[in-house]
Write a protein that holds these residues in place. Sequence first.
Motif, PDB file in Angstrom:
ATOM      1  N   ASN A  39       4.837   5.057  -5.383  1.00 14.20           N
ATOM      2  CA  ASN A  39       5.058   4.652  -3.995  1.00 14.20           C
ATOM      3  C   ASN A  39       6.528   4.929  -3.669  1.00 14.20           C
ATOM      4  O   ASN A  39       7.422   4.442  -4.362  1.00 14.20           O
ATOM      5  CB  ASN A  39       4.732   3.159  -3.836  1.00 14.20           C
ATOM      6  N   ASN A  50       0.837  -1.197   0.000  1.00 15.29           N
ATOM      7  CA  ASN A  50       0.000   0.000   0.000  1.00 15.29           C
ATOM      8  C   ASN A  50       0.875   1.252   0.000  1.00 15.29           C
ATOM      9  O   ASN A  50       2.055   1.217   0.366  1.00 15.29           O
ATOM     10  CB  ASN A  50      -0.905   0.004   1.235  1.00 15.29           C
ATOM     11  N   CYS A  51       0.242   2.371  -0.379  1.00 12.71           N
ATOM     12  CA  CYS A  51       0.977   3.629  -0.565  1.00 12.71           C
ATOM     13  C   CYS A  51       0.570   4.638   0.505  1.00 12.71           C
ATOM     14  O   CYS A  51      -0.603   4.818   0.781  1.00 12.71           O
ATOM     15  CB  CYS A  51       0.662   4.202  -1.952  1.00 12.71           C
ATOM     16  N   ASN A  70      -4.283   2.279  -3.890  1.00 15.39           N
ATOM     17  CA  ASN A  70      -3.111   1.520  -3.427  1.00 15.39           C
ATOM     18  C   ASN A  70      -2.612   0.563  -4.506  1.00 15.39           C
ATOM     19  O   ASN A  70      -1.427   0.274  -4.601  1.00 15.39           O
ATOM     20  CB  ASN A  70      -3.491   0.704  -2.187  1.00 15.39           C
ATOM     21  N   TYR A 109       9.783   2.549  -3.997  1.00 12.88           N
ATOM     22  CA  TYR A 109      10.213   1.938  -5.268  1.00 12.88           C
ATOM     23  C   TYR A 109      11.722   1.715  -5.306  1.00 12.88           C
ATOM     24  O   TYR A 109      12.204   0.823  -6.009  1.00 12.88           O
ATOM     25  CB  TYR A 109       9.779   2.787  -6.461  1.00 12.88           C
ATOM     26  N   ARG A 166      -5.843   4.873   2.976  1.00 13.58           N
ATOM     27  CA  ARG A 166      -4.491   4.301   2.885  1.00 13.58           C
ATOM     28  C   ARG A 166      -4.530   2.781   3.122  1.00 13.58           C
ATOM     29  O   ARG A 166      -3.696   2.042   2.628  1.00 13.58           O
ATOM     30  CB  ARG A 166      -3.567   4.938   3.921  1.00 13.58           C
ATOM     31  N   THR A 176      -0.933   2.777  -8.057  1.00 12.73           N
ATOM     32  CA  THR A 176       0.304   3.570  -8.184  1.00 12.73           C
ATOM     33  C   THR A 176       1.179   2.871  -9.236  1.00 12.73           C
ATOM     34  O   THR A 176       1.047   1.663  -9.473  1.00 12.73           O
ATOM     35  CB  THR A 176       1.053   3.621  -6.837  1.00 12.73           C
TER      36      THR A 176
END
Length: 554
Positions: free
Chosen positions: A442, A374-375, A417, A445, A411, A420
Motif C-alpha cells: 500500500n 484499503n489499497c 485489501n 506505508y 478496491r 497487502t
Amino acid sequence: MERAWWKEAVVYQIYPRSFMDLNGDGVGDLNGITSRLDYLKELGVDVIWLSPVYQSPNDDNGYDISDYQAIMKEFGTMEDFDRMLAGIHERGMKLVMDLVVNHTSDEHRWFVESRSAKDNPYRDYYIWREGKDGKEPNNWGSAFSGSAWQYDDATQMYYLHLFSKKQPDLNWDNPKVRDEVFSMMNWWCEKGIDGFRMDVISLISKPEGLPDGQMFPGMEYSPIPCANGPHVHEYLREMNREVLSKYDLITVGECAGVTIEEAKKYASLDGSELNMVFQFDHVGIGDAEHGKWTDRRVDLVELKKVLDGWQTGLAGQAWNSLYFSNHDQPRSLSRFGDDREEYRVVSAKMLATCLHMMQGTPYVYQGEELGMTNCPFPSIDDVRDIESINAYKEMTESGKITPEDMIRYIRLRGRDNARTPMQWDDGKNAGFTEGTPWIMVNPNYTRINAKQQTADPDSVFHYYKKLIALRKEEPVIVYGSYEPYQQENESLYMYIRRLEDAKLFVVCNFTDQEQTVALPEDFAEGSVLITNQENAGVQHEMTIGAYGAVVIRR
Ligand code: TEU
Ligand code: CA
C-alpha cells in the motif's frame, strides 16, 4: 458466569504470506513471524491465529491443503515451525492453527486416489455425482463463481467444490474422513498447539440428497445451501469427544450463514462443541444483488441492530467472537470508519473502542492495530485473490457490472485489501521484504507503519495496547452484561456494561460531525476510562467530536 482464559484473551490474526519475509523471496515466512514476536508481545495479545501454513499449491493462498502435516515450502520447514511455536510459548502467548477440513486441495493424495477410479478406497472421501441431462448434478454455485461442480474425465463424473475447482469438498458423512481429520488434529495438539480456527465449518454437512438451492433473479446458480446442515452439530460433538475435550484449547468456528439460534449450539457455554463462532451478519451489511460487489456504505443503525442482537442474543448461553477485520474482509477502517487522512487515526481508535468494550473474545487482524487502510489497486492486474479475479471475469464478461465499477468494488470490498504486506517501517517495501513482494505494498506505508507508531504514544498501536491491557484490568469488560442504549440514534453507537457494582457507558461517534448526548444519570459521578478525545470530561451533556469515543466507568 464461569471464568475461562479464552474468554479473557485477545487474539491476533497473522496472514503469513503478507506478514514478514526473511529470506527475500517476496513471500512471508515462519522465520519472519518468529522475528516479529516481540512486537506482538509488546502489543499485549495473548493468542496468535495463524492462517494456513500447510503444504499447498496456493490456488486459494493456503486454504487448499495438499498435506495437513507438512509445512508449505514457501513458508519454511517443520523445524522453522517448531522454532516459531517455542518462541510464542516462551513469550507466554498461545498458537491457534487454521483448520481447513471442509475441503482439501485437488493435489492432496486422498483426492488423487479418489478421482483415479470409481472403486478406489478413497472414492467416498469426496462427493461425486453423475451429471443430470448433460449438466451439473444440481444448481449450486461456487463461492468463487461458476458451478460448484467440476466434471472429471477420468471417471466421467462430477465432484463438488463449494470454493475453487482445486478445493474439492470432503465427504463428512464418511466416518473414515472424520477419523482422518481427528487423528490429524490430535497430531497437531500433541505438538503443543493451543487451538483451532475452523474454516467454513458450518458447511461440512450437506443437505440430504443434495437438492437444488433457491434461485434469485439475475443469478445463474444458487447460493450454497449447506450452512448448518443436518449432521453438523453431531460431527462437532464427535470432534469434541475425539479431540477438543482432551486438551486446553481455544476453538472458533468460521460459520458462514450461522444464525443466533444455531450459534447457541456451535458456541454453547456447556462446552459440547466450540468456544465461539465467527458470524457474518455485520460484515454482510450493504450486500446487494451481486453480493459484496457494491459501493454501499454501512448504515450505523443496521450495524447496531446486528451487533446488539448478537450481544443480547447469546448472553448467558454462548460466547461471542468480536471482529471487524480478517483476511477475507476489506480493512475495517475503510469499511466501517473513515480512512481520509484527517480522520484516519481518530476513527481507527473509535472503531477499536466500539468493538473491544463489548462482551466476547476480540480478534485483531494484522495491521488493524496500525490503522492500515484499503489499497488503491491500479488495475485488475494488481489483484491476486482468486475470488476477485473470478468475480471480475464473471461480472464483466456477462455485462452485469462494468470493468470500471468492478475494479472500484474490488478496491472497496476485495480480500486483497487485507493482504497487502504488513507495514513495518518507511523503508523499501515497508520493511516486509528485500525482494519483490508477491502483492503490491500500500503506497501509504511511508505514513502508516509500525516503526513510527511504536515510538508515538498517541498512535493507533498504543491505543490498541491500552484497550488490550484494560481487558485484563477490568472484569466488567469481559464478564459484564450488555445493554444497548438509544439504538435508534443514527450517529452514536452507545451501550452499557454492568458487573456487580462496576459499570461502563460506551459512546462512539460514527460521523465526522460533533454530536451531543445526555449522560445516563447513574454515570454522572463516573470517570473517563479511555477515550480518543483530547481532555474529554464527564458532563451531564456530553459533546463527542468527529469519530470520538469515550468510555465512562462508574
Ligand atoms: O472463507 C469462507 C467464506 O465465507 C469466504 O467465502 C468469505 O466469506 C468470502 O470470501 C468473503 O467475500 C474461508 C476462508 O476464510 C477463505 O479465505 C477461503 O477462501 C474460504 O474459506 C475457502 O477455504
Ligand atoms: Ca519468504
